[in-house]
Design an enzyme around this catalytic site. Structure first.
Site, PDB file in Angstrom:
ATOM      1  N   GLU A 252       0.879  -1.175   0.000  1.00  0.00           N
ATOM      2  CA  GLU A 252       0.000   0.000   0.000  1.00  0.00           C
ATOM      3  C   GLU A 252       0.913   1.221   0.000  1.00  0.00           C
ATOM      4  O   GLU A 252       1.751   1.376   0.903  1.00  0.00           O
ATOM      5  CB  GLU A 252      -0.929   0.050   1.215  1.00  0.00           C
ATOM      6  CG  GLU A 252      -1.883   1.247   1.099  1.00  0.00           C
ATOM      7  CD  GLU A 252      -2.712   1.566   2.346  1.00  0.00           C
ATOM      8  OE1 GLU A 252      -3.680   2.329   2.214  1.00  0.00           O
ATOM      9  OE2 GLU A 252      -2.370   1.078   3.439  1.00  0.00           O
TER      10      GLU A 252
ATOM     11  N   TYR B  52      -9.388   7.729   5.773  1.00  0.00           N
ATOM     12  CA  TYR B  52      -9.995   8.796   4.962  1.00  0.00           C
ATOM     13  C   TYR B  52     -11.367   8.378   4.437  1.00  0.00           C
ATOM     14  O   TYR B  52     -12.290   9.181   4.367  1.00  0.00           O
ATOM     15  CB  TYR B  52      -9.061   9.165   3.797  1.00  0.00           C
ATOM     16  CG  TYR B  52      -8.090  10.269   4.139  1.00  0.00           C
ATOM     17  CD1 TYR B  52      -7.161  10.093   5.155  1.00  0.00           C
ATOM     18  CD2 TYR B  52      -8.105  11.480   3.472  1.00  0.00           C
ATOM     19  CE1 TYR B  52      -6.265  11.101   5.487  1.00  0.00           C
ATOM     20  CE2 TYR B  52      -7.217  12.499   3.798  1.00  0.00           C
ATOM     21  CZ  TYR B  52      -6.302  12.300   4.802  1.00  0.00           C
ATOM     22  OH  TYR B  52      -5.419  13.298   5.129  1.00  0.00           O
TER      23      TYR B  52
ATOM     24  N   ASP C 154      -2.751  11.679  -2.416  1.00  0.00           N
ATOM     25  CA  ASP C 154      -2.794  13.147  -2.479  1.00  0.00           C
ATOM     26  C   ASP C 154      -3.133  13.593  -3.907  1.00  0.00           C
ATOM     27  O   ASP C 154      -2.521  13.117  -4.864  1.00  0.00           O
ATOM     28  CB  ASP C 154      -1.436  13.732  -2.064  1.00  0.00           C
ATOM     29  CG  ASP C 154      -1.121  13.430  -0.611  1.00  0.00           C
ATOM     30  OD1 ASP C 154      -2.068  13.182   0.162  1.00  0.00           O
ATOM     31  OD2 ASP C 154       0.067  13.440  -0.236  1.00  0.00           O
TER      32      ASP C 154
HETATM   33  N1  SAM Z   1      -4.215   5.863   2.683  1.00  0.00           N
HETATM   34  C1  SAM Z   1      -4.623   6.570   3.877  1.00  0.00           C
HETATM   35  C2  SAM Z   1      -6.123   6.627   3.970  1.00  0.00           C
HETATM   36  O1  SAM Z   1      -6.784   6.360   2.957  1.00  0.00           O
HETATM   37  O2  SAM Z   1      -6.647   6.896   5.062  1.00  0.00           O
HETATM   38  C3  SAM Z   1      -3.995   7.981   3.931  1.00  0.00           C
HETATM   39  C4  SAM Z   1      -4.439   8.926   2.843  1.00  0.00           C
HETATM   40  S1  SAM Z   1      -3.552  10.468   2.886  1.00  0.00           S
HETATM   41  C5  SAM Z   1      -4.534  11.549   1.988  1.00  0.00           C
HETATM   42  C6  SAM Z   1      -2.218  10.177   1.743  1.00  0.00           C
HETATM   43  C7  SAM Z   1      -0.977   9.600   2.401  1.00  0.00           C
HETATM   44  O3  SAM Z   1      -0.043   9.264   1.401  1.00  0.00           O
HETATM   45  C8  SAM Z   1      -0.284  10.576   3.339  1.00  0.00           C
HETATM   46  O4  SAM Z   1      -0.044   9.963   4.576  1.00  0.00           O
HETATM   47  C9  SAM Z   1       0.993  10.933   2.607  1.00  0.00           C
HETATM   48  O5  SAM Z   1       2.048  11.257   3.476  1.00  0.00           O
HETATM   49  C10 SAM Z   1       1.254   9.684   1.811  1.00  0.00           C
HETATM   50  N2  SAM Z   1       2.026   9.901   0.589  1.00  0.00           N
HETATM   51  C11 SAM Z   1       1.759  10.824  -0.370  1.00  0.00           C
HETATM   52  N3  SAM Z   1       2.675  10.775  -1.348  1.00  0.00           N
HETATM   53  C12 SAM Z   1       3.537   9.786  -1.015  1.00  0.00           C
HETATM   54  C13 SAM Z   1       4.708   9.272  -1.620  1.00  0.00           C
HETATM   55  N4  SAM Z   1       5.184   9.775  -2.766  1.00  0.00           N
HETATM   56  N5  SAM Z   1       5.347   8.248  -1.011  1.00  0.00           N
HETATM   57  C14 SAM Z   1       4.882   7.753   0.166  1.00  0.00           C
HETATM   58  N6  SAM Z   1       3.786   8.217   0.796  1.00  0.00           N
HETATM   59  C15 SAM Z   1       3.116   9.219   0.219  1.00  0.00           C
END
Ligand code: SAM
Length: 211
Positions: free
Chosen positions: A43, A193, A117
């Site tokens: 994931e 989320y 994101d």
């Molecule tokens: N997947 C979780 C959920 O659905 O509840 C968290 C969603 S949150 C909006 C997006 C997560 O992806 C954040 O914790 C962010 O730090 C991580 N993230 C974004 N870009 C990333 C990258 N290039 N590599 C690793 N993690 C990343």
């Protein structure tokens, strides 16, 4: 997701037995890290880890790695992990940009992207985890029948991702703009989320794609 800085969390992660440090050293050798040969799922952007933790508990026949770039978020996933007696879930504190240096060709059985994101500005589009640039990378590490499953509340990002999948010559195996009123909801594991958006009455989009 970027939480307020948590004092000492980098040190705690550096000492944590469920985080693989220097993951580049294990490229093509992830079975050895887990001490068994089982299908491997990732994931990317695991956040506080609810989804991948529940998935790992439900599917002991597989092994899972949660990838998260921020320590302040990963620490919450590790708190969940530490109280479990399972042997199939590890984490990497890493930017997904590095993914092809950490996993080998055809080493991965599937990838989950949950509420990635959106990077709404056009000039940041290549940072989106469903951009062609990232799909090309996933193709390098996925087995031929491996899939990417992507969920989001953001319809613009979803439509962008469909376009990018087509551009990268991936196949759309199935998709819905309203997961929770579709047949694909069966067996669905909610992310942090997803729970929040669902309470707000937002429909959740989901696609499953392969190359
Ligand atoms: N997947 C979780 C959920 O659905 O509840 C968290 C969603 S949150 C909006 C997006 C997560 O992806 C954040 O914790 C962010 O730090 C991580 N993230 C974004 N870009 C990333 C990258 N290039 N590599 C690793 N993690 C990343």
């Amino acid at each position: 997701m970027r939480l307020r800085n948590i004092k000492g969390c980098r040190d705690k992660i550096a000492e944590n037995a469920f985080v693989v440090h220097n993951p580049q050293e294990y490229q093509n050798n992830w079975d050895k890290v887990f001490h068994t040969k089982r299908p491997l799922y990732l994931e990317i952007g695991t956040g506080k880890g609810k989804f991948i933790t529940e998935l790992a508990i439900k599917n002991p026949e597989n092994q899972y790695i949660g990838i998260e770039k921020f320590s302040s978020v990963l620490i919450r996933a590790l708190e969940k992990r530490e109280i479990l007696e399972i042997d199939n879930l590890l984490f990497l504190r890493m930017d997904a940009e590095e993914i092809v240096n950490v996993f080998g060709k055809e080493e991965v059985d599937g990838i989950y992207l949950n509420f990635s994101d959106p990077w709404p500005k056009d000039r940041h589009a290549k940072r989106r985890l469903t951009s062609k640039r990232f799909l090309d990378r996933y193709q390098q590490i996925l087995k031929p029948k491996g899939t990417v499953i992507f969920k989001t509340d953001n319809q613009e990002l979803f439509d962008f991702s469909l376009e990018q999948a087509k551009l990268a010559n991936w196949k759309i195996l199935n998709m819905t703009y309203d997961l929770h009123h579709s047949k694909y909801v069966e067996g669905n594991i909610m992310t942090e989320y997803e729970e929040k958006f669902l309470k707000e009455g937002k429909p959740i989009c989901r696609m499953e794609i392969c190359f």
